[in-house]
Design a protein around this motif. Structure first.
Motif, PDB file in Angstrom:
ATOM      1  N   ASP A   1      37.005  37.105  68.325  1.00 52.03           N
ATOM      2  CA  ASP A   1      38.160  36.698  67.529  1.00 52.03           C
ATOM      3  C   ASP A   1      37.842  36.452  66.056  1.00 52.03           C
ATOM      4  O   ASP A   1      38.698  35.956  65.318  1.00 52.03           O
ATOM      5  N   ASP A   2      36.626  36.785  65.623  1.00 51.59           N
ATOM      6  CA  ASP A   2      36.239  36.435  64.253  1.00 51.59           C
ATOM      7  C   ASP A   2      36.172  37.637  63.304  1.00 51.59           C
ATOM      8  O   ASP A   2      35.606  37.554  62.221  1.00 51.59           O
ATOM      9  N   ASP A   3      36.749  38.778  63.739  1.00 46.37           N
ATOM     10  CA  ASP A   3      36.814  39.973  62.880  1.00 46.37           C
ATOM     11  C   ASP A   3      35.438  40.486  62.458  1.00 46.37           C
ATOM     12  O   ASP A   3      35.308  41.142  61.416  1.00 46.37           O
ATOM     13  N   ARG A   4      34.427  40.217  63.244  1.00 46.81           N
ATOM     14  CA  ARG A   4      33.088  40.716  62.916  1.00 46.81           C
ATOM     15  C   ARG A   4      33.018  42.230  63.069  1.00 46.81           C
ATOM     16  O   ARG A   4      33.791  42.843  63.812  1.00 46.81           O
ATOM     17  N   THR A   5      32.077  42.830  62.342  1.00 46.17           N
ATOM     18  CA  THR A   5      31.714  44.234  62.550  1.00 46.17           C
ATOM     19  C   THR A   5      30.245  44.252  62.906  1.00 46.17           C
ATOM     20  O   THR A   5      29.399  43.855  62.092  1.00 46.17           O
ATOM     21  N   ALA A   6      29.935  44.664  64.122  1.00 42.85           N
ATOM     22  CA  ALA A   6      28.549  44.625  64.595  1.00 42.85           C
ATOM     23  C   ALA A   6      28.354  45.675  65.676  1.00 42.85           C
ATOM     24  O   ALA A   6      29.293  46.059  66.377  1.00 42.85           O
ATOM     25  N   ALA A   7      27.125  46.160  65.763  1.00 39.10           N
ATOM     26  CA  ALA A   7      26.739  47.161  66.766  1.00 39.10           C
ATOM     27  C   ALA A   7      27.603  48.419  66.670  1.00 39.10           C
ATOM     28  O   ALA A   7      27.938  49.045  67.669  1.00 39.10           O
ATOM     29  N   ARG A   8      27.942  48.783  65.453  1.00 38.72           N
ATOM     30  CA  ARG A   8      28.629  50.045  65.195  1.00 38.72           C
ATOM     31  C   ARG A   8      28.367  50.458  63.750  1.00 38.72           C
ATOM     32  O   ARG A   8      28.237  49.613  62.855  1.00 38.72           O
ATOM     33  N   ALA A   9      28.278  51.759  63.533  1.00 38.66           N
ATOM     34  CA  ALA A   9      28.065  52.296  62.186  1.00 38.66           C
ATOM     35  C   ALA A   9      28.163  53.811  62.253  1.00 38.66           C
ATOM     36  O   ALA A   9      28.295  54.397  63.338  1.00 38.66           O
ATOM     37  N   HIS A  10      28.101  54.438  61.079  1.00 36.90           N
ATOM     38  CA  HIS A  10      27.971  55.890  61.053  1.00 36.90           C
ATOM     39  C   HIS A  10      26.879  56.266  60.065  1.00 36.90           C
ATOM     40  O   HIS A  10      26.553  55.516  59.143  1.00 36.90           O
ATOM     41  N   LEU A  11      26.303  57.449  60.291  1.00 38.06           N
ATOM     42  CA  LEU A  11      25.269  57.989  59.417  1.00 38.06           C
ATOM     43  C   LEU A  11      25.363  59.500  59.440  1.00 38.06           C
ATOM     44  O   LEU A  11      26.165  60.065  60.201  1.00 38.06           O
ATOM     45  N   PHE A  12      24.563  60.152  58.612  1.00 32.33           N
ATOM     46  CA  PHE A  12      24.605  61.611  58.517  1.00 32.33           C
ATOM     47  C   PHE A  12      23.216  62.193  58.753  1.00 32.33           C
ATOM     48  O   PHE A  12      22.195  61.593  58.373  1.00 32.33           O
ATOM     49  N   THR A  13      23.185  63.355  59.380  1.00 29.84           N
ATOM     50  CA  THR A  13      21.900  64.015  59.604  1.00 29.84           C
ATOM     51  C   THR A  13      21.315  64.483  58.280  1.00 29.84           C
ATOM     52  O   THR A  13      22.040  64.801  57.332  1.00 29.84           O
TER      53      THR A  13
ATOM     54  N   ARG B   1      28.152  64.162  60.782  1.00 26.15           N
ATOM     55  CA  ARG B   1      28.489  62.738  60.827  1.00 26.15           C
ATOM     56  C   ARG B   1      28.312  62.225  62.256  1.00 26.15           C
ATOM     57  O   ARG B   1      28.885  62.777  63.198  1.00 26.15           O
ATOM     58  N   ILE B   2      27.540  61.161  62.394  1.00 25.40           N
ATOM     59  CA  ILE B   2      27.277  60.570  63.703  1.00 25.40           C
ATOM     60  C   ILE B   2      27.843  59.151  63.715  1.00 25.40           C
ATOM     61  O   ILE B   2      27.375  58.285  62.975  1.00 25.40           O
ATOM     62  N   GLU B   3      28.850  58.921  64.536  1.00 33.64           N
ATOM     63  CA  GLU B   3      29.386  57.583  64.761  1.00 33.64           C
ATOM     64  C   GLU B   3      28.675  57.014  65.995  1.00 33.64           C
ATOM     65  O   GLU B   3      28.537  57.700  67.008  1.00 33.64           O
ATOM     66  N   VAL B   4      28.250  55.765  65.889  1.00 37.31           N
ATOM     67  CA  VAL B   4      27.559  55.114  67.006  1.00 37.31           C
ATOM     68  C   VAL B   4      28.171  53.738  67.213  1.00 37.31           C
ATOM     69  O   VAL B   4      28.440  53.024  66.241  1.00 37.31           O
ATOM     70  N   TRP B   5      28.409  53.375  68.465  1.00 34.62           N
ATOM     71  CA  TRP B   5      28.903  52.019  68.754  1.00 34.62           C
ATOM     72  C   TRP B   5      28.449  51.614  70.151  1.00 34.62           C
ATOM     73  O   TRP B   5      28.204  52.447  71.019  1.00 34.62           O
ATOM     74  N   GLU B   6      28.317  50.299  70.352  1.00 37.61           N
ATOM     75  CA  GLU B   6      27.845  49.793  71.633  1.00 37.61           C
ATOM     76  C   GLU B   6      28.205  48.327  71.797  1.00 37.61           C
ATOM     77  O   GLU B   6      28.611  47.651  70.852  1.00 37.61           O
ATOM     78  N   ALA B   7      28.033  47.842  73.029  1.00 37.39           N
ATOM     79  CA  ALA B   7      28.239  46.424  73.325  1.00 37.39           C
ATOM     80  C   ALA B   7      26.969  45.647  73.005  1.00 37.39           C
ATOM     81  O   ALA B   7      25.868  46.210  72.975  1.00 37.39           O
ATOM     82  N   ASP B   8      27.129  44.351  72.781  1.00 39.36           N
ATOM     83  CA  ASP B   8      25.957  43.508  72.532  1.00 39.36           C
ATOM     84  C   ASP B   8      25.320  43.066  73.852  1.00 39.36           C
ATOM     85  O   ASP B   8      25.744  43.492  74.931  1.00 39.36           O
ATOM     86  N   ASP B   9      24.317  42.208  73.765  1.00 41.93           N
ATOM     87  CA  ASP B   9      23.576  41.789  74.952  1.00 41.93           C
ATOM     88  C   ASP B   9      24.437  40.993  75.923  1.00 41.93           C
ATOM     89  O   ASP B   9      24.099  40.881  77.106  1.00 41.93           O
ATOM     90  N   ASP B  10      25.543  40.435  75.436  1.00 42.86           N
ATOM     91  CA  ASP B  10      26.451  39.691  76.306  1.00 42.86           C
ATOM     92  C   ASP B  10      27.513  40.581  76.926  1.00 42.86           C
ATOM     93  O   ASP B  10      28.390  40.101  77.664  1.00 42.86           O
ATOM     94  N   GLY B  11      27.465  41.883  76.609  1.00 39.91           N
ATOM     95  CA  GLY B  11      28.411  42.818  77.192  1.00 39.91           C
ATOM     96  C   GLY B  11      29.732  42.933  76.471  1.00 39.91           C
ATOM     97  O   GLY B  11      30.722  43.419  77.030  1.00 39.91           O
ATOM     98  N   PHE B  12      29.781  42.509  75.201  1.00 41.83           N
ATOM     99  CA  PHE B  12      31.025  42.556  74.435  1.00 41.83           C
ATOM    100  C   PHE B  12      30.876  43.443  73.198  1.00 41.83           C
ATOM    101  O   PHE B  12      29.833  43.435  72.533  1.00 41.83           O
ATOM    102  N   TYR B  13      31.944  44.173  72.881  1.00 42.60           N
ATOM    103  CA  TYR B  13      32.027  44.904  71.617  1.00 42.60           C
ATOM    104  C   TYR B  13      32.558  43.955  70.545  1.00 42.60           C
ATOM    105  O   TYR B  13      33.230  42.956  70.853  1.00 42.60           O
ATOM    106  N   ASP B  14      32.275  44.292  69.302  1.00 41.92           N
ATOM    107  CA  ASP B  14      32.683  43.392  68.218  1.00 41.92           C
ATOM    108  C   ASP B  14      34.181  43.099  68.230  1.00 41.92           C
ATOM    109  O   ASP B  14      34.612  41.978  67.950  1.00 41.92           O
ATOM    110  N   VAL B  15      34.998  44.103  68.586  1.00 43.37           N
ATOM    111  CA  VAL B  15      36.442  43.909  68.555  1.00 43.37           C
ATOM    112  C   VAL B  15      36.939  42.969  69.649  1.00 43.37           C
ATOM    113  O   VAL B  15      38.113  42.563  69.644  1.00 43.37           O
ATOM    114  N   GLN B  16      36.069  42.613  70.586  1.00 44.82           N
ATOM    115  CA  GLN B  16      36.467  41.685  71.644  1.00 44.82           C
ATOM    116  C   GLN B  16      36.298  40.223  71.219  1.00 44.82           C
ATOM    117  O   GLN B  16      36.703  39.322  71.949  1.00 44.82           O
TER     118      GLN B  16
END
Length: 298
Positions: free
Chosen positions: A171-183, A154-169
Motif C-alpha cells: 500500500d505504499d506505492d513502492r517500486t521494487a523487484a522490477r525494471a527494464h534494460l537493453f541488450t 528491451r528486456i522487462e523483468v519483474w518478480e515477487a519478493d522473499d515474502d511472496g509479494f509484488y510491489d503493487v501488492q
C-alpha cells in the motif's frame, strides 16, 4: 456432445432449437471474425450447459461468482486474469499465439502484476530496489533464430519478493523487484535480481475460494518474469523457473515448461561475483539465453 440418454427426443429438439435460434441471431453481424467467435462461444456454452444439465441454482451461483470477480478487480488487481490463469485459458491462448518456430524461446503466462513505466537500469544494475531476498546474478544473450545477436532489445523483468509479494501488492506505492534494460551490441544482458521463491497467487477472493472448493493449491512455482521486445521480432513473454522446486509439476497457472527450468547455482557469501560487487551473504547465479522468433511468426 454427451447428453443423458434419459432425455426425451422432444426435450432434445427443444434445446437444439434454442441453440440454432441463438446462432442465427448473429447472421447480421458485419464483422466476420466477431461473428465466428460468437457462434463458436454460443455452441460450446450451450453444449456445456446441456452436458452437465446445469441447474438454475448453479447458474445463479456462477453469476454471483463472476460478479464477485468483477467487484474485486481494480487498477492493481485483475481477478479476471487470475481466473483465466488458473483455468489454463491464459496458457492455452499463449500456446496458440506463439507457435513453435525454430529454436525460439517458449512463451508462458503474462500474469496480473506487470506494470508499465518500470525504472531503467544499466547492464549490471540491480532491479531489487530494496526488495527482500537472496541476491541473484542473471545473465544471458538475446539472438534471433538465425543465431544473430539482437542488440538494443528491451528486456522487462519483474518478480515477487522473499515474502511472496509484488510491489503493487503493498500500500505504499513502492517500486521494487522490477525494471527494464537493453541488450548490448553483442545481444548480451546482465543484472542483479533476487532469487525467486514460491508464493501463492492472491487467494483471498473468489478465485481463491474456487480453488479451495475443488481442492487445488494456489501456489506458483518459483519464477522470474521476462518480456522482451525488439524491432522485427515477435514479442516474448516468458519466465524462468528454479530447477529442483517441488512445485514445478503443480504450478497453479500451468505456466511451467521444461525448457524454462534453469539451474540457479548456489554461491557462498564472499565468493567473487561476476562484476566484482561484494556480497556478504549467500547468492545465486543463473544463465538464460533467449531466442526471438521473427515478427511474421506471430
Amino acid at each position: 456432445m454427451t447428453i443423458n440418454r434419459d432425455i426425451s427426443a422432444e426435450q432434445r429438439a427443444r434445446e437444439e432449437d434454442l441453440v440454432q435460434r441463438v446462432l442465427r441471431s448473429f447472421d447480421t453481424c458485419e464483422d466476420a471474425r466477431l461473428g465466428e467467435i460468437m457462434r463458436s462461444l454460443v455452441t460450446h456454452l450451450h453444449t456445456f450447459v446441456r452436458e452437465v444439465r446445469l441447474t438454475e441454482a448453479e447458474w445463479t451461483e456462477a453469476i454471483e461468482f463472476l460478479t464477485a470477480v468483477g467487484h474485486i478487480t481494480d487498477d492493481k488487481r485483475q481477478e479476471f486474469i487470475l481466473l483465466s490463469d488458473v483455468l489454463g485459458a491464459s496458457m492455452q491462448t499463449i500456446t496458440i499465439n506463439n507457435e513453435a518456430y525454430g529454436d525460439a524461446t517458449e512463451a508462458t503466462v503474462f500474469g496480473p502484476f506487470f506494470v508499465e513505466g518500470s525504472p531503467r537500469i544499466d547492464n549490471g544494475g540491480d532491479l531489487s530496489f530494496g526488495a527482500e531476498g537472496r541476491p541473484c546474478w542473471v545473465e544471458g544473450t538475446v539472438r534471433d533464430t538465425d543465431g544473430k545477436p539482437v542488440p538494443g532489445a528491451r528486456i522487462e523483468v519483474w518478480e515477487a519478493d522473499d515474502d511472496g509479494f509484488y510491489d503493487v501488492q503493498y500500500d505504499d506505492d513502492r517500486t521494487a523487484a522490477r525494471a527494464h534494460l537493453f541488450t548490448d551490441e553483442d545481444g548480451g544482458y546482465r543484472f542483479w535480481a533476487i532469487t525467486p521463491t514460491p508464493y501463492p497467487i492472491p487467494h483471498d477472493g473468489p478465485v481463491g475460494k474456487m480453488l479451495q472448493a475443488v481442492g487445488r493449491s494456489p501456489m506458483r512455482a518459483s519464477h522470474l518474469h521476462f518480456m522482451v521486445t525488439a524491432p522485427g521480432a515477435r514479442r516474448l513473454v516468458t519466465h524462468i523457473f528454479v530447477r529442483g522446486d517441488e512445485l514445478l509439476h503443480s504450478d497453479t497457472v500451468f505456466g511451467v515448461k521444461d525448457s524454462l527450468v534453469k539451474d540457479f547455482v548456489q554461491r557462498l557469501a564472499g565468493t567473487p561475483t561476476p562484476d566484482g560487487r561484494p556480497v556478504d551473504r549467500d547468492w545465486t547465479r543463473v544463465k538464460f539465453d533467449m531466442v526471438l522468433a521473427p515478427e511474421e511468426a506471430s
